[in-house]
Design a protein around this motif. Structure first.
Motif, PDB file in Angstrom:
ATOM      1  N   SER A   1       3.069  23.549 -46.887  1.00  0.00           N
ATOM      2  CA  SER A   1       3.677  24.992 -46.844  1.00  0.00           C
ATOM      3  C   SER A   1       5.191  24.675 -46.026  1.00  0.00           C
ATOM      4  O   SER A   1       6.013  25.384 -46.130  1.00  0.00           O
ATOM      5  CB  SER A   1       2.871  26.103 -46.248  1.00  0.00           C
ATOM      6  OG  SER A   1       2.594  26.075 -44.653  1.00  0.00           O
ATOM      7  N   LEU A   2       4.926  23.878 -44.907  1.00  0.00           N
ATOM      8  CA  LEU A   2       6.068  23.406 -44.308  1.00  0.00           C
ATOM      9  C   LEU A   2       7.076  22.821 -45.036  1.00  0.00           C
ATOM     10  O   LEU A   2       8.205  23.013 -45.178  1.00  0.00           O
ATOM     11  CB  LEU A   2       5.707  22.543 -42.904  1.00  0.00           C
ATOM     12  CG  LEU A   2       5.310  23.033 -41.649  1.00  0.00           C
ATOM     13  CD1 LEU A   2       4.894  21.998 -40.804  1.00  0.00           C
ATOM     14  CD2 LEU A   2       6.353  23.975 -41.136  1.00  0.00           C
ATOM     15  N   GLN A   3       6.593  22.130 -45.963  1.00  0.00           N
ATOM     16  CA  GLN A   3       7.603  21.354 -47.004  1.00  0.00           C
ATOM     17  C   GLN A   3       8.162  22.148 -47.855  1.00  0.00           C
ATOM     18  O   GLN A   3       9.545  22.024 -48.260  1.00  0.00           O
ATOM     19  CB  GLN A   3       6.527  20.044 -47.701  1.00  0.00           C
ATOM     20  CG  GLN A   3       6.724  18.705 -46.988  1.00  0.00           C
ATOM     21  CD  GLN A   3       6.039  17.736 -47.777  1.00  0.00           C
ATOM     22  OE1 GLN A   3       4.906  17.868 -48.498  1.00  0.00           O
ATOM     23  NE2 GLN A   3       6.460  16.568 -47.907  1.00  0.00           N
TER      24      GLN A   3
ATOM     25  N   TYR B   1      12.025  22.429 -48.435  1.00  0.00           N
ATOM     26  CA  TYR B   1      12.543  22.090 -49.544  1.00  0.00           C
ATOM     27  C   TYR B   1      13.359  23.528 -50.207  1.00  0.00           C
ATOM     28  O   TYR B   1      14.571  23.346 -50.600  1.00  0.00           O
ATOM     29  CB  TYR B   1      11.486  22.058 -50.787  1.00  0.00           C
ATOM     30  CG  TYR B   1      10.951  20.617 -50.809  1.00  0.00           C
ATOM     31  CD1 TYR B   1      11.921  19.493 -51.080  1.00  0.00           C
ATOM     32  CD2 TYR B   1       9.760  20.245 -50.673  1.00  0.00           C
ATOM     33  CE1 TYR B   1      11.567  18.214 -50.957  1.00  0.00           C
ATOM     34  CE2 TYR B   1       9.355  18.909 -50.775  1.00  0.00           C
ATOM     35  CZ  TYR B   1      10.204  18.011 -51.051  1.00  0.00           C
ATOM     36  OH  TYR B   1       9.570  16.665 -51.175  1.00  0.00           O
ATOM     37  N   GLU B   2      13.241  24.689 -49.594  1.00  0.00           N
ATOM     38  CA  GLU B   2      13.777  25.857 -49.900  1.00  0.00           C
ATOM     39  C   GLU B   2      15.271  25.814 -49.097  1.00  0.00           C
ATOM     40  O   GLU B   2      16.266  25.991 -49.859  1.00  0.00           O
ATOM     41  CB  GLU B   2      13.003  27.179 -49.369  1.00  0.00           C
ATOM     42  CG  GLU B   2      13.724  28.288 -49.814  1.00  0.00           C
ATOM     43  CD  GLU B   2      13.975  28.748 -51.236  1.00  0.00           C
ATOM     44  OE1 GLU B   2      13.600  28.023 -51.980  1.00  0.00           O
ATOM     45  OE2 GLU B   2      14.771  29.607 -51.013  1.00  0.00           O
ATOM     46  N   GLU B   3      15.032  25.512 -47.913  1.00  0.00           N
ATOM     47  CA  GLU B   3      16.351  25.462 -47.205  1.00  0.00           C
ATOM     48  C   GLU B   3      17.189  24.071 -47.882  1.00  0.00           C
ATOM     49  O   GLU B   3      18.314  24.530 -47.851  1.00  0.00           O
ATOM     50  CB  GLU B   3      16.054  25.057 -45.817  1.00  0.00           C
ATOM     51  CG  GLU B   3      17.435  25.191 -44.959  1.00  0.00           C
ATOM     52  CD  GLU B   3      17.000  24.911 -43.397  1.00  0.00           C
ATOM     53  OE1 GLU B   3      15.774  24.693 -42.982  1.00  0.00           O
ATOM     54  OE2 GLU B   3      18.024  24.842 -42.551  1.00  0.00           O
ATOM     55  N   LEU B   4      16.773  22.938 -48.301  1.00  0.00           N
ATOM     56  CA  LEU B   4      17.234  21.891 -48.843  1.00  0.00           C
ATOM     57  C   LEU B   4      17.964  22.378 -50.155  1.00  0.00           C
ATOM     58  O   LEU B   4      19.536  22.224 -50.252  1.00  0.00           O
ATOM     59  CB  LEU B   4      16.303  20.969 -49.242  1.00  0.00           C
ATOM     60  CG  LEU B   4      16.960  19.327 -49.283  1.00  0.00           C
ATOM     61  CD1 LEU B   4      17.498  19.186 -47.777  1.00  0.00           C
ATOM     62  CD2 LEU B   4      15.984  18.543 -49.420  1.00  0.00           C
ATOM     63  N   ARG B   5      17.381  23.207 -51.042  1.00  0.00           N
ATOM     64  CA  ARG B   5      17.803  23.926 -52.162  1.00  0.00           C
ATOM     65  C   ARG B   5      19.099  24.730 -51.788  1.00  0.00           C
ATOM     66  O   ARG B   5      20.163  24.746 -52.547  1.00  0.00           O
ATOM     67  CB  ARG B   5      16.962  24.714 -52.969  1.00  0.00           C
ATOM     68  CG  ARG B   5      16.859  24.821 -54.356  1.00  0.00           C
ATOM     69  CD  ARG B   5      15.787  25.640 -54.990  1.00  0.00           C
ATOM     70  NE  ARG B   5      15.473  27.055 -54.189  1.00  0.00           N
ATOM     71  CZ  ARG B   5      16.241  28.029 -54.555  1.00  0.00           C
ATOM     72  NH1 ARG B   5      17.204  28.044 -55.417  1.00  0.00           N
ATOM     73  NH2 ARG B   5      16.136  29.170 -53.858  1.00  0.00           N
ATOM     74  N   MET B   6      18.946  25.497 -50.617  1.00  0.00           N
ATOM     75  CA  MET B   6      20.040  26.598 -50.302  1.00  0.00           C
ATOM     76  C   MET B   6      21.486  25.835 -49.762  1.00  0.00           C
ATOM     77  O   MET B   6      22.380  26.053 -50.156  1.00  0.00           O
ATOM     78  CB  MET B   6      19.649  27.198 -48.906  1.00  0.00           C
ATOM     79  CG  MET B   6      18.355  28.093 -49.248  1.00  0.00           C
ATOM     80  SD  MET B   6      18.903  29.667 -50.007  1.00  0.00           S
ATOM     81  CE  MET B   6      19.777  30.509 -48.582  1.00  0.00           C
ATOM     82  N   ILE B   7      21.012  24.690 -49.286  1.00  0.00           N
ATOM     83  CA  ILE B   7      22.239  23.816 -48.450  1.00  0.00           C
ATOM     84  C   ILE B   7      22.858  23.188 -49.731  1.00  0.00           C
ATOM     85  O   ILE B   7      23.986  23.143 -49.870  1.00  0.00           O
ATOM     86  CB  ILE B   7      21.602  22.765 -47.431  1.00  0.00           C
ATOM     87  CG1 ILE B   7      21.296  23.345 -46.499  1.00  0.00           C
ATOM     88  CG2 ILE B   7      22.562  21.635 -47.434  1.00  0.00           C
ATOM     89  CD1 ILE B   7      20.422  22.427 -45.283  1.00  0.00           C
TER      90      ILE B   7
ATOM     91  N   GLY C   1       8.892  12.361 -43.198  1.00  0.00           N
ATOM     92  CA  GLY C   1       7.957  12.465 -42.110  1.00  0.00           C
ATOM     93  C   GLY C   1       6.691  12.927 -42.478  1.00  0.00           C
ATOM     94  O   GLY C   1       5.460  12.744 -42.281  1.00  0.00           O
ATOM     95  N   LEU C   2       6.891  14.187 -42.861  1.00  0.00           N
ATOM     96  CA  LEU C   2       5.653  15.262 -43.278  1.00  0.00           C
ATOM     97  C   LEU C   2       4.758  14.533 -44.407  1.00  0.00           C
ATOM     98  O   LEU C   2       3.963  14.499 -44.339  1.00  0.00           O
ATOM     99  CB  LEU C   2       6.146  16.420 -44.024  1.00  0.00           C
ATOM    100  CG  LEU C   2       6.504  17.397 -42.624  1.00  0.00           C
ATOM    101  CD1 LEU C   2       7.277  18.529 -43.398  1.00  0.00           C
ATOM    102  CD2 LEU C   2       5.468  17.746 -41.668  1.00  0.00           C
ATOM    103  N   SER C   3       5.439  13.848 -45.334  1.00  0.00           N
ATOM    104  CA  SER C   3       4.668  13.024 -46.380  1.00  0.00           C
ATOM    105  C   SER C   3       4.120  11.796 -46.044  1.00  0.00           C
ATOM    106  O   SER C   3       3.012  11.680 -46.234  1.00  0.00           O
ATOM    107  CB  SER C   3       5.983  12.654 -47.617  1.00  0.00           C
ATOM    108  OG  SER C   3       6.526  13.741 -47.966  1.00  0.00           O
ATOM    109  N   GLN C   4       4.748  11.272 -45.145  1.00  0.00           N
ATOM    110  CA  GLN C   4       3.876  10.019 -44.268  1.00  0.00           C
ATOM    111  C   GLN C   4       2.611  10.512 -43.484  1.00  0.00           C
ATOM    112  O   GLN C   4       1.642  10.017 -43.909  1.00  0.00           O
ATOM    113  CB  GLN C   4       4.737   9.361 -43.495  1.00  0.00           C
ATOM    114  CG  GLN C   4       5.655   8.377 -44.337  1.00  0.00           C
ATOM    115  CD  GLN C   4       6.708   7.870 -43.638  1.00  0.00           C
ATOM    116  OE1 GLN C   4       7.065   8.503 -42.288  1.00  0.00           O
ATOM    117  NE2 GLN C   4       7.511   6.937 -44.034  1.00  0.00           N
TER     118      GLN C   4
END
Ligand SMILES: [Zn+2]
Length: 112
Positions: free
Chosen positions: A54-56, A60-66, A25-28
């Motif tokens: 910065s939101l992304q 991404y950081e959270e995605l990496r942790m997951i 959504g953010l990319s769009q």
């Protein structure tokens, strides 16, 4: 495998899907903003683009942790504190499925 880990895996996968949607959504939104031609709007677009980037980065950081947590579940190393090696309380893992430290080490690392 601990049945709670199955529950956490579900939670992690749910969160991962939500994050991926959010990033999409953010990319769009970014694409739409860069189409703005008016100079005044362009300045505003640049600012909101910075915010989106910065939101992304956070997503991404959270995605990496997951991903790390999911891999640890697969490897059977999930739930061990990365600092002291003691098991992380399950109550904590249910609240923060991607926690990599026990509450004691987390508090120590936040004090630093
Ligand atoms: Zn610890």
């Amino acid at each position: 495998m601990n049945e709670n880990y199955e529950k956490m895996k579900e939670k992690l996968l749910d969160r991962k899907r939500a994050l991926e949607e959010l990033i999409k959504g953010l990319s769009q939104e970014k694409v739409t903003d860069s189409e703005v031609q008016d100079p005044g709007d362009q300045a505003a677009a640049a600012t909101s683009e910075d915010i989106i980037i910065s939101l992304q980065a956070n997503e991404y950081e959270e995605l990496r942790m997951i991903d790390k947590a999911l891999k640890a579940i697969e490897d059977g190393t999930y739930g061990a504190c990365q600092d002291c090696g003691n098991p992380i309380a399950e109550k904590r893992l249910l609240l923060y499925p991607n926690a990599t430290r026990c509450i004691t080490c987390q508090e120590l690392s936040e004090e630093r």
